[in-house]
Write an enzyme that holds these catalytic residues in place. Structure first.
Site, short mmCIF file in Angstrom:
data_model
loop_
_atom_site.label_atom_id
_atom_site.label_comp_id
_atom_site.label_asym_id
_atom_site.label_seq_id
_atom_site.Cartn_x
_atom_site.Cartn_y
_atom_site.Cartn_z
N GLU A 195 1.16 -1.41 0.24
CA GLU A 195 0.11 0.16 0.01
C GLU A 195 0.71 1.38 -0.31
O GLU A 195 0.52 2.57 -0.28
CB GLU A 195 -1.18 0.17 1.41
N SER A 261 3.85 -20.41 -0.56
CA SER A 261 3.49 -21.63 -0.48
C SER A 261 2.87 -21.89 -1.68
O SER A 261 1.86 -21.46 -2.49
CB SER A 261 2.42 -21.73 0.95
#
Length: 820
Positions: A195, A261
């Site tokens: 952000e 992952s």
């Protein structure tokens, strides 16, 4: 002269003797903390004998008369092997690193104090269910039992690092384990960093170009694959992407190095054996020892085996006799930056929805080794803790007269995530596991589960409920006093993405977008993968049925979909077009490199030169694209983004304008920049890896850096505590080896699968797992790196719940008896 010579000999002999004596003495004191795995001890805190059987890989199999005693045994085993690591995780969560390391860790302590993670963990203990409270207490008692043995038996202060950073070790408390889970949430999120970077970039370039350099995921969302019969047979194994659309010890990671992952599962119809399969390999920063620790617990509900993190009594990825589970970072948008206006007449107040209100404040004192203590004034608004301008580059996007606060789902003082995780571990069916995830808050994960008959994936974790009129949809900092920018609780668990028993029989996630829903039910605008998912989809659908070995093959796959896509674009006007050139000239080197790349299949193999040429080329190409537009902000974009580069070459929405250098009079084409970038990349390779392009190896540049977080940069000691390995894979391969992106060795493998597991319910005891280093955190232990070479070669060890198999080749059996 003879006299001088004799004295020189004596002096040299004395120095050699003193050096040897110092080494022997250091070895003696360090080795005192090596645990005896075959000892019998009387301990307080258990009701009956506990047996810890360590198999030939030093994986503890823990047996007790009840669950509490088993958790006690896990705490004891964790402390035996990873005491230093556990205390460091606790100190980090508490914001107390500077007591050991002095001023250099004060910024880390300040961040953790301002988030107040440990205080929230203490409060969250009361939010746990009774089973979890009992497990946390028992686990803590096991850790403390080992601490008592260290103190009573003078066992080298518990870890060799304690000799260098000696400080009293406090008793382990149940809240310590909850704090480590919250610390994981901080390590796995990247939304705050993203952000801030988006805001900073938007100040330099127009919005249309912002969509290029920080692109949205161009896919529609992938989780469940379609039926195999729906696919066109004979699709070639090459499809261009046509979608247009701090310090090592710090838990705060740059966006590209946040959590990642892989996990996937196949149901009985897509399995060769007629039983379900599940594979999982969570990706975290590589360290020595690995954050992961293998363990088996024999609970009242049955045996559980898999990957644990020392400090927590849960198996985060593993299996029981009936259920397998794995986790991937879900990239839920669980953080927002709020711009808070400070009252110009009273700096102790900020603008709330109703007007000026006082900050909630508290002082916190950081004790600093060999330096004065630092007193922090902690401040909170209704939205969250206030962060100073020098943290997270917040000062670059905060207007005068304002401060920034952070809304984050993990900042809950009634957080039952630990209870939820333990309930998932005890579940026996897919539906029980999904139901157990309802109370889970953070870190948000995609939970992939398989029982003997069904498969599913469910996002577990709080989805912040944002107003549909939110000014920035959570993508940019926004004013905290506007009600439409404030969170409105969390969406119900039923709104979390869920995929159960898909018709196609296969489900999975590589941190890619899982679902395409409009804001505010969007889950996230920022995802962790746009490339690996394409290769996974190809491998899963390339065969009708799968086996344990085909799942292992996919876990270890090193073909880069990004490389196959980008090379066809970057080299489109360069292949075979160069004029003949003499040896040693830049033109000749370019021809050799292009000839190598033209015959390459995109496999990021450690023994090949092509992966290094490709990686250096795309890195230099992106640098040349952005440095004139972004100026000093360009170094923030440390990794080449394939979606951005593809947009540029395909001129999506006019993105080819990036190829023209603003400061030059001629209009450069993307081919011009590609040619210049390749020449520059070859110069870099020659300077760092040798002149012979055909002889360079990707593995020399892509070394896995399992470095000790504290001692890894200490001369001499780094030779003992660090583990370095030549590895295959890259940023966008299923066998992910995320590169550093910065520094003198930008292609070092710093973030990868520290744990791999494949669970086969046709024969559960044929399931396999492995970690990246070894079970012990003691550098002098033979189990410090006993699994590392297996991990590097893509090999595994058995994941069996058979107690006889564990005992058959046990390296030690410890027995804990209740003290009279």
């Amino acid at each position: 002269m003879a006299l001088i010579f004799r004295w020189l000999v004596r002096l040299a002999s004395a120095l050699i003797f003193l050096t040897v004596a110092a080494v022997v003495l250091a070895y003696y004191f360090a080795s005192r903390s090596l645990p005896d795995y075959s000892a019998e001890n009387e301990v307080s805190g258990i009701s009956a004998p506990v047996e810890i059987v360590r198999d030939n890989a030093n994986v503890p199999h823990i047996f007790g008369q009840n669950d509490a005693d088993v958790y006690f045994g896990l705490g004891y085993a964790h402390a035996q092997d990873r005491l230093w690591q556990m205390t460091m995780l606790r100190r980090t969560a508490q914001g107390r690193l500077s007591e050991l390391f002095g001023t250099r860790t004060v910024p880390i302590d300040e961040v953790l104090r301002r988030f107040d993670i440990y205080t929230l963990a203490v409060s969250s203990f009361n939010a746990q269910d009774d089973q979890t409270k009992a497990a946390l207490r028992a686990y803590s008692a096991g850790v403390n039992a080992w601490l008592a043995e260290v103190n009573e038996g003078a066992l080298g202060r518990g870890a060799p690092e304690m000799w260098l950073f000696n400080h009293a070790i406090a008793r382990w408390e149940p809240a310590d384990s909850i704090a480590i889970l919250k610390l994981m949430a901080l390590q796995l999120t990247s939304h705050l960093d993203n952000e801030v970077l988006r805001a900073r970039t938007s100040l330099l370039i127009e919005n249309e170009r912002l969509r290029d350099i920080m692109p949205d995921d161009p896919t529609d969302g992938v989780a469940a694959l379609p039926e195999y019969a729906e696919l066109i047979p004979g699709v070639p194994d090459f499809t261009p992407n046509t979608h247009m659309a701090f310090q090592s010890i710090s838990p705060v990671k740059r966006g590209p190095l946040a959590g990642a992952s892989n996990a996937w599962a196949a149901n009985a119809a897509r399995s060769a054996t007629g039983a379900t399969l599940l594979a999982n390999d969570p990706h975290l920063e590589l360290t020595a020892p690995s954050i992961w620790y293998l363990a088996r617990l024999e609970l009242s509900t049955g045996g559980v085996i898999g990957g644990t993190i020392p400090g927590m009594p849960i198996v985060l990825s593993g299996r029981s006799a009936d259920l397998g589970w794995g986790v991937t970072t879900a990239y839920v948008d669980d953080q927002d930056i709020l711009i808070e206006e400070v009252n110009p007449a009273n700096p102790n107040e900020y603008r709330d929805v109703t007007g000026w209100v006082p900050f909630r404040t508290r002082d916190s004192i950081i004790t600093v080794r060999d330096a004065p203590a630092v007193t922090l004034r902690l401040r909170w608004t209704a939205n969250g803790p206030v962060m100073p301008a020098n943290q997270f580059n917040l000062g670059t996007i905060t207007p005068p007269g304002h401060v920034t606060s952070i809304a984050w789902s993990a900042l809950s003082d009634r957080d039952p995530s630990m209870s939820s995780a333990m309930a998932i571990m005890r579940a026996r069916t897919v539906r029980e596991a999904i139901a157990a995830g309802e109370d889970y808050i953070a870190p948000a994960q995609n939970l992939t589960v398989a029982d003997r008959n069904r498969i599913a994936m469910k996002t577990v974790g709080a989805l912040p409920a944002r107003d549909e009129n939110h000014q920035s949809q959570g993508r940019l900092p926004s004013y905290g006093y506007l009600p439409e920018n404030r969170w409105q609780g969390r969406f119900p668990y039923s709104d979390n993405p869920e995929f159960v028993d898909p018709d196609g029989g296969i489900i999975g996630n590589t941190n890619n977008k899982t679902i395409d829903r409009p804001f505010p039910l969007h889950v996230s605008h920022h995802w962790g993968d746009t490339q690996r998912i394409n290769r996974w989809r190809r491998l899963m659908q390339a065969r009708n049925v799968h086996t344990r070995d085909s799942f292992i093959e996919a876990q270890l796959d090193t073909v880069s979909f990004a490389a196959r896509t980008l090379l066809t674009l970057m080299g489109a006007d360069l292949w075979y077009t160069g004029d003949p050139a003499p040896d040693g000239t830049p033109e000749r080197r370019r021809q050799i490199a292009l000839d190598l790349l033209s015959a390459w299949n995109g496999e990021m193999n450690e023994h090949l030169p092509e992966p290094l040429i490709y990686a250096a080329w795309v890195r230099e190409f992106q640098k040349r694209l952005i440095r004139d537009e972004l100026g000093p902000l360009a170094p923030e974009f440390t990794h080449a983004d394939p979606v951005f580069i593809e947009r540029v070459f395909r001129d999506i929405d006019g993105a080819s304008v990036w190829c023209d250098i603003i400061q030059s009079a001629p209009v450069e084409t993307c081919t011009d920049i590609a040619r210049q970038a390749l020449d520059e990349a070859l110069i870099w390779i020659a300077e760092n890896h040798g002149e012979a392009i055909e002889a360079v190896r990707w593995g020399d540049a892509h070394q896995a850096t399992h470095d000790h977080p504290v001692l890894g940069n200490t001369p001499l000691l780094n030779w003992v505590v660090n583990i370095r390995q030549s590895t295959s894979g890259g940023d966008h391969t299923l066998q992910r080896g995320k590169t550093a992106g910065t520094g003198v060795a930008p292609f070092q493998n710093v973030h990868a699968a520290g744990y791999r597991g494949v669970y086969d319910f046709a024969d559960p005891d044929s399931s396999v797992f492995v970690t990246a280093t070894g079970q012990s955190g003691h550098p002098l232990s033979r189990y410090y790196d006993n699994l590392g070479e297996l991990w590097r070669r893509g090999e595994y060890i058995p994941m069996s719940l058979d107690p006889d198999l564990a005992r058959a080749a046990a390296v030690g059996i410890s027995v804990l008896r209740p003290a009279n």
